[in-house]
Design an enzyme around this catalytic site. Structure first.
Site, PDB file in Angstrom:
ATOM      1  N   HIS A   8       0.832  -1.200   0.000  1.00 15.38           N
ATOM      2  CA  HIS A   8       0.000   0.000   0.000  1.00 15.38           C
ATOM      3  C   HIS A   8       0.874   1.261   0.000  1.00 15.38           C
ATOM      4  CE1 HIS A   8      -3.459  -2.507   0.289  1.00 15.38           C
ATOM      5  NE2 HIS A   8      -3.162  -2.935   1.514  1.00 15.38           N
ATOM      6  N   ASP A  38      -4.715  -7.978  -3.941  1.00 17.73           N
ATOM      7  CA  ASP A  38      -5.055  -7.849  -2.527  1.00 17.73           C
ATOM      8  C   ASP A  38      -6.370  -8.515  -2.158  1.00 17.73           C
ATOM      9  OD1 ASP A  38      -5.127  -7.070   0.099  1.00 17.73           O
ATOM     10  OD2 ASP A  38      -5.182  -4.923  -0.245  1.00 17.73           O
TER      11      ASP A  38
HETATM   12 ZN    ZN Z   1      -3.385  -6.924   2.385  1.00 23.96          ZN
END
Ligand code: ZN
Length: 447
Positions: A271, A322
């Protein structure tokens, strides 16, 4: 020796015409020749051929959340009720329901969807370690074994990234279903992961889940256990994580991880959304890869991370799907560029070649397969054939295929020399049916 002949293929960061790729019985590329005509016995691949994609960040079980976290409010006004917290509540409901059999069905179907979308390798960020009340399975890595088997069946390579997950927030114990994730302390976790063996389809990576889930005094144990293996961590996905870390430790999550030895060329920060300029500099100077997950980050309302600033500072960029709101490497790759266009008002922050590298070679390197992700001698033969005459791709140049194609335009996927997808069909058959059969029973009593 098997050979594939590609109408066009991605070689050395550019498009080459009429390329023959020859491989040995192990599936390793032995020869690459451009500008040649097909020979008898060559398997011809029409359109554009890219190296296999790497999905550098996956939680396979989150695939069952797709299309189930966008509710209208319960008062019946028709307004949305799709908060991050609704998503997390659903995720915990789901996590409580998975046993090894259900997880094998779900992970196999999810990995088959990935293979269908051109991924030749997945990094599974795994924290569903124990039984629903926290009791270890026998053997203790039974859920990890399920993931290995799922990847093998789906025809995709796996990096099993075993995550240390000790607290429910900074200073908060694990509660409820979170007890599945914990090993007591980092030493307990390290002892369990010590038993994880390599196999021909699997490499082992390790993770500190996040600064929320691993106390500072446990971080050095995680770094030591990883040594030169891939080490992943969620980093600054939401502003609340930064606020909690600053108020508890007096430093940013990036600084805390750097101080305990978790950053470096074998490390990947997932991220990396809410960073200060100082954090960007520390990550870049350490050579830590930044793994962006744009289709998840937009689904969860995380924000837009500083991808080009990280790249300029020295961080390779990788990509992951993800939570699998979308499984489409083209969509995730171009979203990095499109998000920056929206945020900056400028076009051309990442070139098509940079996006291909992020989706292929850099992702494989982040997952501990540095030899993969390129069409070259010595690499595993991972090929993704893309139709260039579909309603989406017709008229686009081969160089810019990342900005036009979707996963639905893939006709062939070869992983390690083995055809896993041919004429758009996965070797396991109807992947939609596999997904349906895996997901619907999990929600049966909750509808
Ligand atoms: Zn994750």
């Amino acid at each position: 020796m098997t050979s594939y002949w590609c109408e066009q293929a991605w070689l050395n960061d550019a498009v080459a015409d009429r390329v023959r790729v020859s491989l040995d019985n192990e599936g390793t590329i032995q020869h690459v020749e451009a500008g040649v005509e097909p020979a008898r016995g060559d398997e011809a691949l029409a359109g554009m051929v890219l190296p296999g994609f790497a999905n550098a960040h996956s939680h396979a079980f989150h695939r069952a959340l797709r299309g189930r976290t966008h509710a209208s409010d319960s008062a019946g006004t028709g307004r949305a009720e799709s908060t991050f917290w609704l998503w997390r509540e659903r995720m915990y409901e789901l996590a409580a329901r998975l046993d090894p059999d259900a997880y094998l069905r779900l992970a196999t179907a999810t990995y088959a969807e990935m293979a269908r979308a051109g991924y030749s390798c997945v990094g599974e960020f795994h924290y569903l370690h124990h039984d629903a009340d926290g009791t270890p399975y026998d053997p203790p890595n039974a859920m990890a074994d399920v993931l290995r088997e799922a990847a093998r069946r789906a025809g995709i390579r796996l990096t099993l990234i075993d995550a240390c997950y000790l607290t429910g927030g900074i200073g908060e114990p694990l509660t409820g279903v979170q007890r599945r994730f914990g090993d007591g302390d980092a030493d307990g976790w390290a002892a369990r992961v010590d038993d994880l063996a390599l196999d021909p389809n699997t490499r082992i990576g390790l993770a500190a889940h996040s600064v929320r889930a691993v106390p500072a005094d446990q971080l050095a144990t995680v770094a030591h256990a990883a040594r030169d293996r891939p080490l992943h961590m969620h980093l600054s996905e939401q502003p609340a994580e930064n606020t909690a870390c600053l108020s508890h430790y007096g430093r940013s999550p990036t600084t805390l991880l750097a101080e305990h030895g978790l950053l470096g060329p074998s490390s990947t920060a997932v991220h990396a959304t809410h960073l200060r300029p100082d954090d960007v500099r520390v990550l870049g100077e350490s050579g830590t890869t930044a793994c962006f997950c744009p289709t998840t980050e937009r689904d969860l309302g995380d924000g837009i991370g500083p991808a080009s600033a990280l790249a300029e500072a020295g961080s390779p960029l990788a990509l992951g799907s993800d939570q699998h709101a979308v499984i489409d490497p083209f969509e995730d790759a171009r979203a990095v560029e499109m998000n920056e266009r929206l945020a900056s008002g400028q076009r051309g922050r990442f070139s098509p070649a940079q996006l291909v590298t992020a989706a292929t070679a850099a992702g494989h390197a982040s997952l501990g397969w540095p030899e993969a992700g390129r069409i070259r001698v010595g690499a595993p033969c991972d090929l993704v054939g893309i139709s260039t005459h579909t309603v989406r791709t017709a008229g686009a140049t081969a160089e810019q295929v990342m900005f036009a194609a979707t996963a639905a335009d893939i006709h062939t996927v070869v992983v390690n020399g083995r055809p896993v997808v041919a004429q758009g069909c996965h070797v396991l058959g109807d992947v939609g049916r596999l997904l349906t059969e895996a997901i619907e029973p999990l929600w049966g009593e909750l509808r």
